[in-house]
Design a protein around this motif. Structure first.
Motif, PDB file in Angstrom:
ATOM      1  N   SER A  24       0.815  -1.220   0.000  1.00 43.08           N
ATOM      2  CA  SER A  24       0.000   0.000   0.000  1.00 43.08           C
ATOM      3  C   SER A  24       0.847   1.269   0.000  1.00 43.08           C
ATOM      4  O   SER A  24       0.314   2.371   0.139  1.00 43.08           O
ATOM      5  CB  SER A  24      -0.934   0.011   1.221  1.00 43.08           C
ATOM      6  OG  SER A  24      -0.172   0.030   2.431  1.00 43.08           O
ATOM      7  N   ASN A  25       2.174   1.096  -0.108  1.00 39.72           N
ATOM      8  CA  ASN A  25       3.098   2.233  -0.090  1.00 39.72           C
ATOM      9  C   ASN A  25       2.948   3.061   1.185  1.00 39.72           C
ATOM     10  O   ASN A  25       3.013   4.290   1.164  1.00 39.72           O
ATOM     11  CB  ASN A  25       2.878   3.118  -1.328  1.00 39.72           C
ATOM     12  CG  ASN A  25       4.034   4.067  -1.563  1.00 39.72           C
ATOM     13  OD1 ASN A  25       5.192   3.769  -1.210  1.00 39.72           O
ATOM     14  ND2 ASN A  25       3.759   5.239  -2.133  1.00 39.72           N
ATOM     15  N   ASN A  26       2.743   2.356   2.292  1.00 40.91           N
ATOM     16  CA  ASN A  26       2.550   3.007   3.582  1.00 40.91           C
ATOM     17  C   ASN A  26       3.771   2.723   4.460  1.00 40.91           C
ATOM     18  O   ASN A  26       3.885   1.651   5.066  1.00 40.91           O
ATOM     19  CB  ASN A  26       1.273   2.495   4.257  1.00 40.91           C
ATOM     20  CG  ASN A  26       0.884   3.327   5.463  1.00 40.91           C
ATOM     21  OD1 ASN A  26       1.722   3.997   6.067  1.00 40.91           O
ATOM     22  ND2 ASN A  26      -0.394   3.282   5.817  1.00 40.91           N
ATOM     23  N   THR A  27       4.671   3.666   4.517  1.00 36.07           N
ATOM     24  CA  THR A  27       5.914   3.489   5.265  1.00 36.07           C
ATOM     25  C   THR A  27       5.673   3.310   6.755  1.00 36.07           C
ATOM     26  O   THR A  27       6.461   2.657   7.448  1.00 36.07           O
ATOM     27  CB  THR A  27       6.844   4.696   5.046  1.00 36.07           C
ATOM     28  OG1 THR A  27       7.019   4.900   3.641  1.00 36.07           O
ATOM     29  CG2 THR A  27       8.208   4.476   5.683  1.00 36.07           C
ATOM     30  N   ALA A  28       4.567   3.853   7.261  1.00 37.83           N
ATOM     31  CA  ALA A  28       4.256   3.727   8.692  1.00 37.83           C
ATOM     32  C   ALA A  28       4.115   2.265   9.083  1.00 37.83           C
ATOM     33  O   ALA A  28       4.613   1.837  10.126  1.00 37.83           O
ATOM     34  CB  ALA A  28       2.982   4.500   9.023  1.00 37.83           C
ATOM     35  N   PHE A  29       3.429   1.475   8.252  1.00 36.76           N
ATOM     36  CA  PHE A  29       3.269   0.049   8.549  1.00 36.76           C
ATOM     37  C   PHE A  29       4.618  -0.680   8.499  1.00 36.76           C
ATOM     38  O   PHE A  29       4.899  -1.530   9.335  1.00 36.76           O
ATOM     39  CB  PHE A  29       2.306  -0.590   7.535  1.00 36.76           C
ATOM     40  CG  PHE A  29       0.873  -0.179   7.701  1.00 36.76           C
ATOM     41  CD1 PHE A  29       0.466   0.621   8.756  1.00 36.76           C
ATOM     42  CD2 PHE A  29      -0.084  -0.597   6.780  1.00 36.76           C
ATOM     43  CE1 PHE A  29      -0.860   0.999   8.901  1.00 36.76           C
ATOM     44  CE2 PHE A  29      -1.417  -0.231   6.921  1.00 36.76           C
ATOM     45  CZ  PHE A  29      -1.807   0.569   7.978  1.00 36.76           C
ATOM     46  N   VAL A  30       5.420  -0.349   7.494  1.00 33.65           N
ATOM     47  CA  VAL A  30       6.731  -0.991   7.358  1.00 33.65           C
ATOM     48  C   VAL A  30       7.582  -0.718   8.588  1.00 33.65           C
ATOM     49  O   VAL A  30       8.245  -1.625   9.124  1.00 33.65           O
ATOM     50  CB  VAL A  30       7.454  -0.492   6.089  1.00 33.65           C
ATOM     51  CG1 VAL A  30       8.849  -1.122   5.989  1.00 33.65           C
ATOM     52  CG2 VAL A  30       6.644  -0.805   4.840  1.00 33.65           C
ATOM     53  N   LEU A  31       7.546   0.519   9.052  1.00 30.06           N
ATOM     54  CA  LEU A  31       8.319   0.881  10.253  1.00 30.06           C
ATOM     55  C   LEU A  31       7.824   0.128  11.477  1.00 30.06           C
ATOM     56  O   LEU A  31       8.626  -0.356  12.287  1.00 30.06           O
ATOM     57  CB  LEU A  31       8.222   2.388  10.492  1.00 30.06           C
ATOM     58  CG  LEU A  31       9.058   3.287   9.581  1.00 30.06           C
ATOM     59  CD1 LEU A  31       8.739   4.752   9.853  1.00 30.06           C
ATOM     60  CD2 LEU A  31      10.539   3.023   9.792  1.00 30.06           C
ATOM     61  N   GLN A  32       6.507   0.003  11.626  1.00 33.13           N
ATOM     62  CA  GLN A  32       5.968  -0.698  12.799  1.00 33.13           C
ATOM     63  C   GLN A  32       6.401  -2.151  12.831  1.00 33.13           C
ATOM     64  O   GLN A  32       6.901  -2.641  13.843  1.00 33.13           O
ATOM     65  CB  GLN A  32       4.441  -0.590  12.800  1.00 33.13           C
ATOM     66  CG  GLN A  32       3.924   0.788  13.165  1.00 33.13           C
ATOM     67  CD  GLN A  32       2.489   1.006  12.748  1.00 33.13           C
ATOM     68  OE1 GLN A  32       1.637   0.160  13.009  1.00 33.13           O
ATOM     69  NE2 GLN A  32       2.205   2.129  12.109  1.00 33.13           N
ATOM     70  N   GLY A  33       6.239  -2.849  11.729  1.00 32.55           N
ATOM     71  CA  GLY A  33       6.656  -4.246  11.689  1.00 32.55           C
ATOM     72  C   GLY A  33       8.147  -4.401  11.871  1.00 32.55           C
ATOM     73  O   GLY A  33       8.612  -5.257  12.635  1.00 32.55           O
ATOM     74  N   GLY A  34       8.925  -3.563  11.192  1.00 29.15           N
ATOM     75  CA  GLY A  34      10.380  -3.651  11.285  1.00 29.15           C
ATOM     76  C   GLY A  34      10.909  -3.338  12.667  1.00 29.15           C
ATOM     77  O   GLY A  34      11.817  -4.023  13.164  1.00 29.15           O
ATOM     78  N   LEU A  35      10.352  -2.322  13.300  1.00 29.98           N
ATOM     79  CA  LEU A  35      10.816  -1.941  14.634  1.00 29.98           C
ATOM     80  C   LEU A  35      10.480  -3.005  15.678  1.00 29.98           C
ATOM     81  O   LEU A  35      11.294  -3.284  16.569  1.00 29.98           O
ATOM     82  CB  LEU A  35      10.210  -0.599  15.040  1.00 29.98           C
ATOM     83  CG  LEU A  35      10.789   0.629  14.327  1.00 29.98           C
ATOM     84  CD1 LEU A  35       9.988   1.883  14.667  1.00 29.98           C
ATOM     85  CD2 LEU A  35      12.261   0.828  14.704  1.00 29.98           C
ATOM     86  N   ILE A  36       9.306  -3.605  15.584  1.00 32.42           N
ATOM     87  CA  ILE A  36       8.950  -4.662  16.543  1.00 32.42           C
ATOM     88  C   ILE A  36       9.904  -5.832  16.404  1.00 32.42           C
ATOM     89  O   ILE A  36      10.435  -6.354  17.403  1.00 32.42           O
ATOM     90  CB  ILE A  36       7.497  -5.128  16.336  1.00 32.42           C
ATOM     91  CG1 ILE A  36       6.514  -4.006  16.673  1.00 32.42           C
ATOM     92  CG2 ILE A  36       7.198  -6.344  17.215  1.00 32.42           C
ATOM     93  CD1 ILE A  36       5.070  -4.324  16.326  1.00 32.42           C
ATOM     94  N   VAL A  37      10.169  -6.266  15.169  1.00 34.05           N
ATOM     95  CA  VAL A  37      11.092  -7.380  14.941  1.00 34.05           C
ATOM     96  C   VAL A  37      12.493  -7.035  15.442  1.00 34.05           C
ATOM     97  O   VAL A  37      13.154  -7.853  16.093  1.00 34.05           O
ATOM     98  CB  VAL A  37      11.124  -7.755  13.445  1.00 34.05           C
ATOM     99  CG1 VAL A  37      12.230  -8.780  13.170  1.00 34.05           C
ATOM    100  CG2 VAL A  37       9.781  -8.325  13.003  1.00 34.05           C
ATOM    101  N   ALA A  38      12.943  -5.822  15.157  1.00 31.60           N
ATOM    102  CA  ALA A  38      14.288  -5.411  15.575  1.00 31.60           C
ATOM    103  C   ALA A  38      14.424  -5.393  17.093  1.00 31.60           C
ATOM    104  O   ALA A  38      15.437  -5.857  17.650  1.00 31.60           O
ATOM    105  CB  ALA A  38      14.609  -4.034  14.997  1.00 31.60           C
TER     106      ALA A  38
END
Length: 248
Positions: free
Chosen positions: A207-221
């Motif tokens: 969906s080209n929504n960087t907010a979602f990408v950041l949320q998933g990536g930050l939780i995993v990190a």
């Protein structure tokens, strides 16, 4: 308390707070959301996705540990040394085939869902644990082995009472590496309908929504950081207890 400990504690509280009430962080992620798109992922519960993700990683890591340590024990016994090349080849399978390739091969056989992801994580996690277990079991001083024989311990008693306890810190270092790698790799499981945090990242990418990408990536990190630190503390404590060298 050290500054690093307080920082880790603050990060843990922040992560738990976000998982429990992600809407409270909407102002933080709003600048990264696409035009008119929601800033917080709400299609699935982040808590449920996180628990499912961790359960998948834990199951695959446990299975890889049992098999890898079993192979290491086998090839360090006089009767099993000839199987070392075969065991190492089996442990290398996961490194030979990327997880994406394993998923592509497993889906036609097992269908969509968690099983292909578990297979990929299991195969990918064999080598670090196997090599560390092999190192730990073969680096025990000969004097310790002789002392164990001198008091009349059988081979099985030496393995359980001497070898495995002394090798455990090094084995844990391999398990730590496998768990951290699997935590990141498990995100691709969402491409085959496994419930992981990759669902959030993929939703953001599609969906080209960087907010979602950041949320998933930050939780995993952050999960990877806490798992790494937890294993490292356990390894250090066991190394001090056994008087062995601390794993890197």
């Amino acid at each position: 308390m050290s500054v690093s400990f307080l920082l880790r504690l603050a990060l843990l509280v922040l992560l738990l707070t976000f998982l429990a009430n992600p809407q409270a962080f909407e102002p933080v992620f709003a600048p990264f959301a696409a035009n008119g798109a929601p800033a917080i992922y709400t299609q699935s519960s982040l808590v449920a996705l996180t628990l499912s993700h961790l359960a998948m990683v834990a199951a695959a890591t446990l299975a890889a540990t049992i098999v890898s340590v079993g192979f290491a024990i086998l090839v360090t016994r006089p009767s099993g040394r000839e199987f070392l090349p075969l065991s190492r080849s089996i442990a290398n399978i996961g490194q030979t085939f990327p997880p994406v390739a394993v998923l592509a091969l497993a889906v036609p056989v097992f269908g969509f869902g968690p099983i292909p992801t578990l297979i990929a994580l299991f195969l990918y996690g064999l080598l670090p644990v196997f090599e560390n277990a092999l190192t730990g079991l073969t680096s025990i001083p000969a004097s310790v082995q002789e002392a164990a024989r001198g008091v009349g311990m059988t081979g099985g008693q030496r393995l359980v009472g001497v070898e495995l306890p002394l090798a455990l810190p090094i084995i844990l270092a391999g398990i730590r590496l496998t768990a951290v790698i699997s935590l990141g790799t498990a995100t691709i499981g969402s491409t085959v309908a496994a419930r992981t945090l990759g669902e959030v990242i993929i939703a953001g990418l599609t969906s080209n929504n960087t907010a979602f990408v950041l949320q998933g990536g930050l939780i995993v990190a952050m999960l990877a950081l806490f798992i790494h630190e937890g294993f490292a503390l356990l390894e250090t404590a066991l190394s001090r207890r056994t008087g062995g060298a601390q794993p890197a």
